[in-house]
Write an enzyme that holds these catalytic residues in place. Structure first.
Site, PDB file in Angstrom:
ATOM      1  N   SER A  64      40.420  26.123  42.928  1.00  0.00           N
ATOM      2  CA  SER A  64      41.487  25.255  42.633  1.00  0.00           C
ATOM      3  C   SER A  64      41.329  23.896  42.947  1.00  0.00           C
ATOM      4  CB  SER A  64      42.532  25.965  44.066  1.00  0.00           C
ATOM      5  OG  SER A  64      42.537  27.253  43.948  1.00  0.00           O
TER       6      SER A  64
HETATM    7  N1  SAH Z   1      40.428  30.184  46.854  1.00  0.00           N
HETATM    8  C1  SAH Z   1      39.600  30.167  45.560  1.00  0.00           C
HETATM    9  C2  SAH Z   1      40.668  30.232  44.295  1.00  0.00           C
HETATM   10  C3  SAH Z   1      40.352  31.046  43.307  1.00  0.00           C
HETATM   11  S1  SAH Z   1      41.556  31.633  42.013  1.00  0.00           S
HETATM   12  C4  SAH Z   1      38.533  29.149  45.640  1.00  0.00           C
HETATM   13  O1  SAH Z   1      38.671  28.209  46.568  1.00  0.00           O
HETATM   14  O2  SAH Z   1      38.203  28.794  44.290  1.00  0.00           O
HETATM   15  C5  SAH Z   1      42.078  33.134  42.716  1.00  0.00           C
HETATM   16  C6  SAH Z   1      41.339  34.225  42.809  1.00  0.00           C
HETATM   17  O3  SAH Z   1      42.003  35.054  43.222  1.00  0.00           O
HETATM   18  C7  SAH Z   1      40.443  34.774  41.889  1.00  0.00           C
HETATM   19  O4  SAH Z   1      38.990  34.568  41.978  1.00  0.00           O
HETATM   20  C8  SAH Z   1      41.148  35.986  41.390  1.00  0.00           C
HETATM   21  O5  SAH Z   1      39.921  36.848  41.025  1.00  0.00           O
HETATM   22  C9  SAH Z   1      41.442  36.630  42.998  1.00  0.00           C
HETATM   23  N2  SAH Z   1      42.524  37.794  43.018  1.00  0.00           N
HETATM   24  C10 SAH Z   1      43.527  37.763  41.986  1.00  0.00           C
HETATM   25  N3  SAH Z   1      44.251  38.781  42.505  1.00  0.00           N
HETATM   26  C11 SAH Z   1      43.745  39.362  43.496  1.00  0.00           C
HETATM   27  C12 SAH Z   1      43.789  40.393  44.414  1.00  0.00           C
HETATM   28  N4  SAH Z   1      44.681  41.386  44.363  1.00  0.00           N
HETATM   29  N5  SAH Z   1      42.798  40.826  45.649  1.00  0.00           N
HETATM   30  C13 SAH Z   1      41.945  39.901  45.646  1.00  0.00           C
HETATM   31  N6  SAH Z   1      41.673  38.809  44.931  1.00  0.00           N
HETATM   32  C14 SAH Z   1      42.402  38.579  43.912  1.00  0.00           C
END
Ligand code: SAH
Length: 213
Positions: A64
């Site tokens: 993000s």
């Molecule tokens: N917090 C992360 C943001 C990653 S983007 C960071 O700091 O880098 C969002 C993430 O959510 C992705 O890796 C995606 O695979 C995950 N995601 C999406 N749906 C999800 C679910 N139902 N359970 C767990 N993770 C999920």
């Protein structure tokens, strides 16, 4: 892993940038100033690590934007020793920020490759959350209730199962909306069946998907 003076200097500038964009919580700004974001990014993107932008981290996911991480963290009102459930470990960057604030973090990722990669990286960096490979829609009932729940993917609707895992007096922060954009939403649990919802502007996240992969 190297954290050079150049990295530290760029990070200081990044903190100034997100403060100018409206983040005022000093503890959050300090955490952004501390965590070496370049270590969470694929080598090809390292020079972009301290721009206030989102970037690809593989498996079609993104780390993000720092401002967004700071915004969600500020909205979550993290207190030392808070027990926090994070949905979407991704790169592990947001998770590290929560740990820097003294929280105890339970983080879930649905993509196996990212789960393994981020677990290895954070362990190497000395960050110690509890990692789970699974579907964040289900939360972690075994470890509930949580003081705070942070969803870092765009949820089409507010995940009801997760509301049940929130402490009374606790807060959930979730971007709500479909693919095109989401409304940052905070939900305070005031009682067993008493929730108060507030909205905090538009953001753009990768989608929260069901099941694991
Ligand atoms: N917090 C992360 C943001 C990653 S983007 C960071 O700091 O880098 C969002 C993430 O959510 C992705 O890796 C995606 O695979 C995950 N995601 C999406 N749906 C999800 C679910 N139902 N359970 C767990 N993770 C999920």
């Amino acid at each position: 892993m190297i954290d050079s003076y150049r990295h530290k200097g760029l990070r200081k500038k990044l903190v100034e940038t997100i403060a100018e964009k409206g983040i005022t919580d000093m503890k959050v700004l300090e955490a952004i100033g501390k965590v070496p974001r370049h270590q969470f990014m694929d080598s090809g993107f390292i020079e972009f690590a301290y721009r206030d932008q989102a970037f690809p981290i593989g498996s079609e996911q993104t780390i993000s934007q720092p401002y967004t991480v700071a915004f969600q963290t500020e909205l979550l009102n993290v207190q030392k020793h808070d027990k926090i459930l994070e949905v979407g470990t991704g790169s592990g960057y947001q998770c590290s920020i929560l740990l820097e604030l003294g929280a105890k973090v339970y983080t879930i990722e649905r993509q196996r490759e990212l789960y393994l990669k981020s677990r290895a990286l954070l362990n190497k960096m000395g960050y110690k959350p509890y990692f789970f490979y699974g579907d964040g829609y289900l939360g972690q009932p075994k470890f509930a209730p949580f003081d705070k729940i942070l969803i870092t993917a765009g949820a089409p609707d507010i995940p009801q199962e997760l509301l049940k895992q929130l402490k009374i007096g606790g807060r959930m922060v979730v971007p709500v909306g479909d693919g095109s954009g989401q409304v940052m939403t905070a939900i305070d649990r005031l009682g067993d069946d008493d929730f108060k919802q507030t909205e905090h502007g538009y953001f753009s996240f990768v989608p929260m998907l069901k099941g694991k992969q």
